[in-house]
Design a protein around this motif. Structure first.
Motif, PDB file in Angstrom:
ATOM      1  N   THR A   5      84.368  14.581  45.835  1.00 51.66           N
ATOM      2  CA  THR A   5      85.772  14.935  45.682  1.00 51.66           C
ATOM      3  C   THR A   5      86.411  15.095  47.053  1.00 51.66           C
ATOM      4  O   THR A   5      85.889  15.821  47.904  1.00 51.66           O
ATOM      5  CB  THR A   5      85.916  16.246  44.885  1.00 51.66           C
ATOM      6  OG1 THR A   5      85.269  16.097  43.615  1.00 51.66           O
ATOM      7  CG2 THR A   5      87.383  16.578  44.665  1.00 51.66           C
ATOM      8  N   VAL A   6      87.514  14.411  47.269  1.00 57.74           N
ATOM      9  CA  VAL A   6      88.211  14.492  48.548  1.00 57.74           C
ATOM     10  C   VAL A   6      88.827  15.876  48.683  1.00 57.74           C
ATOM     11  O   VAL A   6      89.491  16.369  47.764  1.00 57.74           O
ATOM     12  CB  VAL A   6      89.283  13.402  48.650  1.00 57.74           C
ATOM     13  CG1 VAL A   6      90.011  13.478  49.986  1.00 57.74           C
ATOM     14  CG2 VAL A   6      88.651  12.031  48.473  1.00 57.74           C
ATOM     15  N   SER A   7      88.594  16.508  49.810  1.00 64.24           N
ATOM     16  CA  SER A   7      89.094  17.858  50.029  1.00 64.24           C
ATOM     17  C   SER A   7      90.614  17.868  50.083  1.00 64.24           C
ATOM     18  O   SER A   7      91.243  16.899  50.532  1.00 64.24           O
ATOM     19  CB  SER A   7      88.521  18.428  51.328  1.00 64.24           C
ATOM     20  OG  SER A   7      88.902  17.620  52.426  1.00 64.24           O
ATOM     21  N   PRO A   8      91.242  18.945  49.653  1.00 67.13           N
ATOM     22  CA  PRO A   8      92.707  19.018  49.710  1.00 67.13           C
ATOM     23  C   PRO A   8      93.182  19.150  51.148  1.00 67.13           C
ATOM     24  O   PRO A   8      92.395  19.451  52.053  1.00 67.13           O
ATOM     25  CB  PRO A   8      93.020  20.282  48.893  1.00 67.13           C
ATOM     26  CG  PRO A   8      91.789  21.117  49.007  1.00 67.13           C
ATOM     27  CD  PRO A   8      90.642  20.147  49.073  1.00 67.13           C
ATOM     28  N   PRO A   9      94.449  18.905  51.413  1.00 66.34           N
ATOM     29  CA  PRO A   9      94.961  19.028  52.786  1.00 66.34           C
ATOM     30  C   PRO A   9      94.837  20.454  53.289  1.00 66.34           C
ATOM     31  O   PRO A   9      95.002  21.424  52.544  1.00 66.34           O
ATOM     32  CB  PRO A   9      96.421  18.585  52.665  1.00 66.34           C
ATOM     33  CG  PRO A   9      96.762  18.766  51.226  1.00 66.34           C
ATOM     34  CD  PRO A   9      95.506  18.502  50.466  1.00 66.34           C
ATOM     35  N   GLY A  10      94.549  20.582  54.575  1.00 61.34           N
ATOM     36  CA  GLY A  10      94.386  21.904  55.173  1.00 61.34           C
ATOM     37  C   GLY A  10      95.677  22.556  55.593  1.00 61.34           C
ATOM     38  O   GLY A  10      95.667  23.708  56.059  1.00 61.34           O
ATOM     39  N   GLY A  11      96.797  21.863  55.485  1.00 63.24           N
ATOM     40  CA  GLY A  11      98.069  22.441  55.881  1.00 63.24           C
ATOM     41  C   GLY A  11      99.219  21.683  55.268  1.00 63.24           C
ATOM     42  O   GLY A  11      99.042  20.698  54.549  1.00 63.24           O
ATOM     43  N   ALA A  12     100.414  22.151  55.552  1.00 64.35           N
ATOM     44  CA  ALA A  12     101.638  21.533  55.046  1.00 64.35           C
ATOM     45  C   ALA A  12     102.608  21.373  56.203  1.00 64.35           C
ATOM     46  O   ALA A  12     102.617  22.174  57.153  1.00 64.35           O
ATOM     47  CB  ALA A  12     102.260  22.383  53.939  1.00 64.35           C
ATOM     48  N   ARG A  13     103.454  20.340  56.110  1.00 68.02           N
ATOM     49  CA  ARG A  13     104.440  20.061  57.146  1.00 68.02           C
ATOM     50  C   ARG A  13     105.714  19.552  56.481  1.00 68.02           C
ATOM     51  O   ARG A  13     105.668  18.627  55.678  1.00 68.02           O
ATOM     52  CB  ARG A  13     103.908  19.031  58.146  1.00 68.02           C
ATOM     53  CG  ARG A  13     104.788  18.851  59.387  1.00 68.02           C
ATOM     54  CD  ARG A  13     104.195  17.806  60.311  1.00 68.02           C
ATOM     55  NE  ARG A  13     104.941  17.663  61.552  1.00 68.02           N
ATOM     56  CZ  ARG A  13     104.644  18.290  62.678  1.00 68.02           C
ATOM     57  NH1 ARG A  13     103.593  19.101  62.714  1.00 68.02           N
ATOM     58  NH2 ARG A  13     105.366  18.105  63.766  1.00 68.02           N
ATOM     59  N   ILE A  14     106.835  20.151  56.820  1.00 68.05           N
ATOM     60  CA  ILE A  14     108.127  19.771  56.266  1.00 68.05           C
ATOM     61  C   ILE A  14     109.082  19.528  57.421  1.00 68.05           C
ATOM     62  O   ILE A  14     108.850  19.969  58.560  1.00 68.05           O
ATOM     63  CB  ILE A  14     108.681  20.852  55.321  1.00 68.05           C
ATOM     64  CG1 ILE A  14     108.781  22.202  56.025  1.00 68.05           C
ATOM     65  CG2 ILE A  14     107.825  20.958  54.074  1.00 68.05           C
ATOM     66  CD1 ILE A  14     109.336  23.317  55.155  1.00 68.05           C
ATOM     67  N   ARG A  15     110.160  18.812  57.142  1.00 69.74           N
ATOM     68  CA  ARG A  15     111.103  18.422  58.198  1.00 69.74           C
ATOM     69  C   ARG A  15     112.532  18.555  57.690  1.00 69.74           C
ATOM     70  O   ARG A  15     112.823  18.319  56.522  1.00 69.74           O
ATOM     71  CB  ARG A  15     110.823  16.984  58.645  1.00 69.74           C
ATOM     72  CG  ARG A  15     111.916  16.353  59.472  1.00 69.74           C
ATOM     73  CD  ARG A  15     111.523  15.023  60.051  1.00 69.74           C
ATOM     74  NE  ARG A  15     110.628  15.195  61.202  1.00 69.74           N
ATOM     75  CZ  ARG A  15     110.386  14.243  62.101  1.00 69.74           C
ATOM     76  NH1 ARG A  15     110.964  13.050  61.979  1.00 69.74           N
ATOM     77  NH2 ARG A  15     109.573  14.470  63.109  1.00 69.74           N
TER      78      ARG A  15
END
Length: 611
Positions: free
Chosen positions: A33-43
């Motif tokens: 299972t591919v690990s979920p993203p470790g962070g978030a980025r918005i603009r």
């Protein structure tokens, strides 16, 4: 388009024995299972006035110059343990010309850039070693011959060219080895490609002023690391959640530009962060760390503010747990110009028809990324519409193929086209975009070993899919079924007899054939007790129609001695049942009449004779 899935990264292993190459199956890696993203980025966009833009250019240029000086100092220190990189000393020097928080962000960015450049240098060394070894191995074989599975070059002209190339690669390898030994990777702040464009402005369609603007924008430093407990999660660049105003702490030499208390500059514009605004508000209202980056795009003359933060670790279900839960998966086969997909149920059977999502990954990088996002969005929508719990993809990277390049991926014009196709596949970008977008939509991404998916998918699943679909089915759709089956723990090959060729049962599902059920040894059916009436059996009568009738004899062919009341199977008498003879083809229905069932053949009846 040539299928790259069966050549690059999915080939056979060659076991050399007896002077001849013998193909054996390569060892497969278990799906994960591919690990979920470790962070978030918005603009969000900053609609700056002329004065605000001038102030940001001054601040970014001032901090960018000190950041480049600190990076050069870090490169001079070389490859040393973390405690010996003199970060505290360098930060103390930078604090006097900026602030303590700006200095911390600069030294942290310098260390990250140095470590990334060093890893790239090590990968380049590995790639050069593989290429040199491959060429030398083929040079050791006479032209037009094959020794131990290694093929020599076709003629002397090609051999001379490869001798020149191996000398060039050896010289490059020596330079890389020297840089690794000294710990001094070559880093160009702003990008080496943009630096080379300066000498070819006419070919790039730029003027000197336009290039200088791009160069200055790429070398600015306007990054502020978050800090837990600070007001709104960041003291250096702060965003008010109420009115959206943005304030920046000015470096010490530029404090005269401040228009807010404590040496801060307040921008006249505001930001809202429409995308994932609730998550961003939850963090800044709780004073949790949020990092901000200010970027400038000279091509569009636009300023942007990026907010990023880390997300907590989430434990996702494993492929074994997904298979045990009996869920569906949307299996996707990545190709150069489209995504071939198919819904696979818990037993590994395709559900519905094959799906195709076209992709046009040409043009500028921003357009390619937008088209890739649109295609991934369509895949996620298809998965949710079909009730899938996740998506199954191949763990592609083509690392080995790209390392040796032209030495293993074809020759001439055809090989060049093939290598360009492989290089154009957005394998890493597709995986990163998919795992982030699928995670936020509640889906799981399962990555499988790409070995033999295209070969066995086209061999075993293309024809059955074509029988059940009115649209054109390619081997890529068969590969998608193979990917989904491997993600759920099933084999890729379809066993013979699963899908019958008879037109009356061609629509029958293969669920019962793909999942093995344990059965008692030596028996074809559950044991019966004395006096238990057997169930009805289905067989064919003389008119080739299915008829359900009770069995009047046991397997030995003898009649029972003690008939039971009301049980025709134990009475020893063959009753006539009500049976309607089917009408002939093209004729009218015949009147209903009593027709005896045909006698049953027993084990003692010789073949070819009737009882």
């Amino acid at each position: 388009m040539k299928d790259v899935s069966s050549t690059a990264g999915r080939g056979w292993l060659v076991a050399r024995g007896g002077g001849r190459g013998k193909r054996v199956l390569r060892e497969l890696v278990d799906p994960f299972t591919v690990s979920p993203p470790g962070g978030a980025r918005i603009r969000d966009r900053l609609r700056l006035s002329g004065r605000d833009a001038d102030v940001l250019r001054l601040v970014g240029g001032h901090l960018g110059g000190h950041a480049r000086a600190d990076l050069a100092e870090r490169v001079r220190i070389g490859r040393v343990p973390v405690r010996e990189n003199r970060r505290a000393e360098r930060k103390r020097v930078l604090t006097g010309v900026s602030s303590s928080r700006w200095a911390g962000a600069i030294t942290r960015a310098s260390e990250d850039q140095y470590q990334l450049s060093l890893r790239c240098l090590l990968e380049e060394r590995t790639s050069l070693r593989r290429a040199v070894g491959k060429i030398r191995g083929r040079l050791a074989v006479p032209c037009g011959q094959r020794v131990g599975g290694v093929r020599g070059y076709s003629d002397r002209v090609e051999r001379v060219q490869k001798q020149c190339r191996v000398q060039v690669l050896t010289a490059r390898l020596a330079g890389v080895e020297a840089r690794i030994g000294a710990g001094h990777p070559a880093i160009v702040v702003g990008g080496r490609r943009l630096a080379k464009v300066r000498h070819n402005l006419a070919d790039a369609g730029l003027t000197e002023t336009g290039w200088q603007e791009l160069w200055d924008a790429a070398r600015m430093f306007l990054t502020a690391d978050g800090e837990s407990g600070a007001p709104y999660g960041n003291y250096t660049i702060s965003v008010d959640p109420v009115d959206g105003t943005v304030t920046i702490v000015l470096p010490e030499p530029l404090r005269y530009l401040a228009n807010a208390p404590r040496g801060r500059y307040r921008l006249a514009c505001t930001v809202t962060f429409s995308h994932r605004r609730e998550e961003w508000l939850d963090r800044i209202t709780a004073n949790r760390a949020v990092r901000y980056d200010i970027a400038y795009d000279p091509t569009r003359s636009r300023w942007y503010l990026d907010a990023s933060w880390s997300t907590p670790n989430t434990v996702l279900p494993t492929p074994a747990e997904l298979a045990a839960a009996g869920v569906r998966l949307l299996a996707v086969d990545l190709n150069a110009d489209h995504f071939a997909a198919c819904v696979v149920d818990a037993h590994g059977n395709p559900v519905g028809g094959p799906l195709t999502v076209p992709t046009d990954l040409t043009g500028p990088a921003s357009q390619r990324d937008g088209r890739l996002r649109a295609a991934i969005t369509e895949l996620i929508s298809l998965a949710q519409a079909n009730g899938c719990a996740g998506l199954a993809i191949e763990n592609l990277g083509f690392a080995d193929a790209r390392a040796t390049g032209r030495e293993t991926m074809g020759r001439g014009k055809r090989g060049k086209t093939f290598r360009r196709t492989v290089a154009g596949l957005p394998t890493a970008k597709f995986r990163e975009r998919l795992r982030a977008m699928a995670y936020h939509r509640g889906l799981v991404v399962v990555a499988v070993d790409p070995a033999y998916t295209s070969r066995w998918g086209g061999q075993h699943w293309q024809a059955p899919l074509q029988q059940q679909s009115k649209t054109s089915v390619t081997r890529h759709h068969g590969a998608s079924v193979a990917i989904g089956r491997r993600a759920l723990g099933h084999g890729l090959r379809r066993r013979p007899g699963v899908t019958a060729h008879d037109q009356r049962i061609v629509v029958r599902r293969a669920t019962g054939h793909t999942v093995p059920h344990p059965r008692a040894r030596g028996t074809a059916s559950p044991p019966r007790t004395t006096g238990t009436p057997p169930g009805g059996k289905t067989c064919r009568d003389r008119s080739d129609q299915l008829a359900l009738f009770p069995v009047s004899q046991d397997r030995s062919g003898r009649q029972p001695d003690t008939p039971g009341l009301g049980d025709p199977a134990n009475s020893g008498q063959h009753r006539q049942e009500r049976f309607v003879e089917p009408p002939p083809r093209g004729g009218a229905a015949r009147p209903e009449r009593m027709v005896p069932y045909p006698p049953i053949r027993t084990a003692r009846t010789p073949r070819g004779q009737r009882q």
